[in-house]
Design a protein around this motif. Sequence first.
Motif, PDB file in Angstrom:
ATOM      1  N   HIS A   1      36.857  38.032  50.409  1.00  0.00           N
ATOM      2  CA  HIS A   1      37.671  37.222  49.514  1.00  0.00           C
ATOM      3  C   HIS A   1      38.278  37.893  48.479  1.00  0.00           C
ATOM      4  N   LEU A   2      38.453  38.929  48.069  1.00  0.00           N
ATOM      5  CA  LEU A   2      39.040  39.555  46.645  1.00  0.00           C
ATOM      6  C   LEU A   2      40.479  39.171  46.733  1.00  0.00           C
ATOM      7  N   ASP A   3      41.023  38.751  45.748  1.00  0.00           N
ATOM      8  CA  ASP A   3      42.436  38.274  45.703  1.00  0.00           C
ATOM      9  C   ASP A   3      43.015  39.549  44.940  1.00  0.00           C
ATOM     10  N   SER A   4      42.291  39.862  43.789  1.00  0.00           N
ATOM     11  CA  SER A   4      43.003  40.677  42.922  1.00  0.00           C
ATOM     12  C   SER A   4      42.018  41.798  42.410  1.00  0.00           C
ATOM     13  N   ILE A   5      42.396  43.084  41.956  1.00  0.00           N
ATOM     14  CA  ILE A   5      41.698  43.955  41.553  1.00  0.00           C
ATOM     15  C   ILE A   5      42.213  44.370  40.235  1.00  0.00           C
ATOM     16  N   PHE A   6      41.598  44.330  38.951  1.00  0.00           N
ATOM     17  CA  PHE A   6      42.138  44.724  37.623  1.00  0.00           C
ATOM     18  C   PHE A   6      41.550  46.166  37.318  1.00  0.00           C
ATOM     19  N   LEU A   7      42.288  47.007  36.730  1.00  0.00           N
ATOM     20  CA  LEU A   7      41.950  48.451  36.553  1.00  0.00           C
ATOM     21  C   LEU A   7      42.275  48.816  35.000  1.00  0.00           C
ATOM     22  N   SER A   8      41.162  48.981  34.191  1.00  0.00           N
ATOM     23  CA  SER A   8      41.684  49.187  32.986  1.00  0.00           C
ATOM     24  C   SER A   8      42.259  50.371  32.439  1.00  0.00           C
ATOM     25  N   ARG A   9      42.071  51.495  33.357  1.00  0.00           N
ATOM     26  CA  ARG A   9      42.534  52.783  33.202  1.00  0.00           C
ATOM     27  C   ARG A   9      42.590  53.571  34.472  1.00  0.00           C
ATOM     28  N   VAL A  10      43.460  54.576  34.700  1.00  0.00           N
ATOM     29  CA  VAL A  10      43.467  55.305  35.872  1.00  0.00           C
ATOM     30  C   VAL A  10      42.720  56.532  35.626  1.00  0.00           C
ATOM     31  N   ALA A  11      41.450  56.452  35.719  1.00  0.00           N
ATOM     32  CA  ALA A  11      40.279  57.617  35.666  1.00  0.00           C
ATOM     33  C   ALA A  11      39.502  57.247  36.800  1.00  0.00           C
ATOM     34  N   TRP A  12      39.055  58.616  37.385  1.00  0.00           N
ATOM     35  CA  TRP A  12      38.379  58.278  38.845  1.00  0.00           C
ATOM     36  C   TRP A  12      37.124  57.632  38.448  1.00  0.00           C
ATOM     37  N   ALA A  13      36.460  57.470  37.352  1.00  0.00           N
ATOM     38  CA  ALA A  13      35.268  56.597  37.013  1.00  0.00           C
ATOM     39  C   ALA A  13      35.836  55.294  37.450  1.00  0.00           C
ATOM     40  N   ASN A  14      37.085  54.719  37.221  1.00  0.00           N
ATOM     41  CA  ASN A  14      37.388  53.301  37.585  1.00  0.00           C
ATOM     42  C   ASN A  14      38.227  53.349  38.822  1.00  0.00           C
ATOM     43  N   VAL A  15      38.548  54.227  39.355  1.00  0.00           N
ATOM     44  CA  VAL A  15      39.354  53.943  40.812  1.00  0.00           C
ATOM     45  C   VAL A  15      38.879  54.842  41.916  1.00  0.00           C
ATOM     46  N   GLY A  16      37.691  55.664  41.659  1.00  0.00           N
ATOM     47  CA  GLY A  16      37.338  56.176  42.844  1.00  0.00           C
ATOM     48  C   GLY A  16      36.897  55.699  43.766  1.00  0.00           C
ATOM     49  N   GLY A  17      36.736  54.247  43.851  1.00  0.00           N
ATOM     50  CA  GLY A  17      36.033  53.554  44.945  1.00  0.00           C
ATOM     51  C   GLY A  17      37.176  52.636  45.638  1.00  0.00           C
ATOM     52  N   LEU A  18      38.561  52.739  45.202  1.00  0.00           N
ATOM     53  CA  LEU A  18      39.746  52.185  46.002  1.00  0.00           C
ATOM     54  C   LEU A  18      40.033  52.421  47.272  1.00  0.00           C
ATOM     55  N   PRO A  19      39.960  53.842  47.487  1.00  0.00           N
ATOM     56  CA  PRO A  19      40.582  54.071  49.013  1.00  0.00           C
ATOM     57  C   PRO A  19      39.728  53.423  50.052  1.00  0.00           C
TER      58      PRO A  19
END
Length: 812
Positions: free
Chosen positions: A75-93
């Motif tokens: 049900h996720l509509d949007s994903i907000f990312l505070s910065r592009v560091a692996w700690a924040n985006v590593g689970g995106l793929p």
Amino acid sequence: RRPKDVPRHVWARERRRSAGTGLAGPNTVYVQVVAAGSREAGAAVYVFSEFNRYLFNCGEGTQRAMQEHKLKISHLDSIFLSRVAWANVGGLPGMILTLKAMGLQRCVFLGPPKLQNYLKAIRLFPGPLKRMDLAVQLHTEPEYKDETMTVYQIPLTGKPLAAESTLPQSPGASTQGGNSPKGDTGPGSPRAAQQSLEEGNKKGSPKKTGGEQKCASRHPDLVMAFLCKIHPKKGKFLAAKAQEMGLPVGTPAILPIITALKNGESITFEGRELFPEELCTPTDPGPVFIVLECPHEGFVDAVCENETFRRYQEGLPENKVALVIHMTPESVLRDSRYQQWLERFGPGTQHLVLNENSSTVHNPRSYKIQTQLNLIHPEIFPLLTTYQSKEEEAVCSVPIVRGECLLKYHFRPQQEWQRDAVTVCDHDAFVSEALDLPNFQTRVKECKESLSAVPGNVGAYPEIVFLGTGSAIPMKIRNVSSTLVNTSSTRSLLLDCGEGTFGQLCRHYGEQVDQVLCNIVAVFVSHMHTDHHSGLLNILMERRRAFAALGQAFIPLFLVAPEQIMPWLHEYHNHCEEILGDIRMITSQSLVKGCENIKPKAKWFVSALLENYDLAEFQTCEVQHCKNAFACSMIHKSGWKVVYSGDTMPCMALVQMGKNATLLIHEATLEDGMEKEAIEKTHSTTSQAIQTGMKMNAEFIMLNHFSQRYAKIPLFSEDFSEKVGIAFDHMRVRFGDFPTIPKLIPPLKALFADDIVEMEERKEKREMRLLKETALVLDELAGGENKEAPCQKRKQAKNHQELPNKKLKTVN
């Protein structure tokens, strides 16, 4: 009618929008902590309304925690990312692949400009990521607005810390060194020791490419804060009071009256003026909340001087902030400027802090299973631990709430904290639950008695620690592929490195994790599927941090992987964070027997790899899975041989390479009877994996990489023998354990009896369905033959009748 390929919630949203009921304001809104900031989990929050779902940051392990705690990913509509560091985006793929598999064709991402570069980079992964619509909304575009709230992106540019004049650091650096937050880049960061790397390891470091020079001139990194305004909610119409006042409640005439009153308009009814406040509850103006990451002290001025934040600190009722979520290290919380900024919100604002001082457990099911397995064999199934930050908590001038997994803050229907879902690990409850299972205690007792007769000759090394034994996506019991081979007390090698591998190391080794990271000299990546390599960058970054924390000289690790991994690593290095200095690349293709095109530099790397592990040989072979998928074999100078299959169908090249292996670790994705599915997915069934081991004359076979349909335990094959074992996450195996492992099967069957019954029932239903389908096909074939016989006779008769006519025509 809803089209089959459109998810139900997407269809419902489109219907609401077309009906014009989109911005009436939701009745229920809350924010919930998914990851509380600890080193292994990072910081992530989930926002729920009956209309929409949102995720703020998506580090490694976020998807696993959401699956375990039933937070609906679909049900996720949007994903907000505070910065592009692996700690924040590593689970995106992994998250994007799951959303794609669930039928979502489009997802909106909000964050800093580098986010576009990151999403472009992950499209280099093979598979569905290339085809999904990944829309990015930057802060330069208008605010984000949907049925639940309006979100304003607030860009913050940090200043370099004083330390950066001598040690380059990326945004997120902390002066706390080994205790800095996961995403930060203190002395143990990918950039912090770049200078020492270049000076001390020039011989083994890759030469600077144009891409790396481009990194030096990158624009200043932005951190994005998010100010979220929930839409106002109109007051409720007080029907009982209206009835008392003689209004036509229950008739069509009441509808325009309700609409006018809810819109704040007074009305005249039978000569009497009625006001909204008489017949409606007050309008909820819509709470405001802020999600803020302040990675280090260099960003404090940017936060404190921001004009948008100041407007929400002036005490105006329409700008009152209900909650600020701080993703900040203790060093920032201690800063007097930051504390004064907190005070300016006033006493009505709540403050939630997510950082490494969190001691919450994010995956209690994993701890539960391990506690119960530990009752069967404490050495093979050691109890899990946690990594605890040693940094002292900051004393704040305003009350703050420390983050815990699943802690909720409700904005509607009323503003309050809710702790009833917060995760707990009750060791005693886990033990008593297992002991109450039918036959479990008896089977454990019998197992221990039988083990007393087994010779106790267990050498300490090599030691194999299974960190991830599931396939495709991380689940609550089994994480995705990763196996640690400890060849000695100071040397370790990772076989595959799926998402969450670092988190698994933290749970397995706790306070010793930094030393284990320093011991890892090489990583083997079998192929380019996401579940086998998306934990690599976190290992690189945390490993660099570990060297700094322990005061050891940094050494890049050897990466043995398909050469196709390099475009992804270059893209991430050039546009996101510097990582190429952390690896010495050895292509898997160059280690296939008979390969003679190995370059001199790679040859030196291979020699150094063998020397580090005291190996006589490290070899690869191509296997039957996707393109460029490899297995590997390592032979130690003392004579032992470990073979790892990666993902593959039965493969003769693997049998040849693995001849007389001491241990074969082979994937067994599917159960027997699913050979057709195994061919379609290019995987092996249980019996196929065992037969491969038998053909190569392996001394022992450990099965792993189970489909997530076998969440706890796979179905047992008739081919199981005293040479076969089942891998579990956090299982620790030494060669001396081989006689013990098959004897663990009876207590394992008792522990998971209900799951085995359920799987067997499922198997029976599938077999019955296949039998029915086969019978229908046979019936159709038989029916076709019966119909064909009279048809043929009629056709022949017709031909006999037509024949003379044709002759006549010919004569004429």
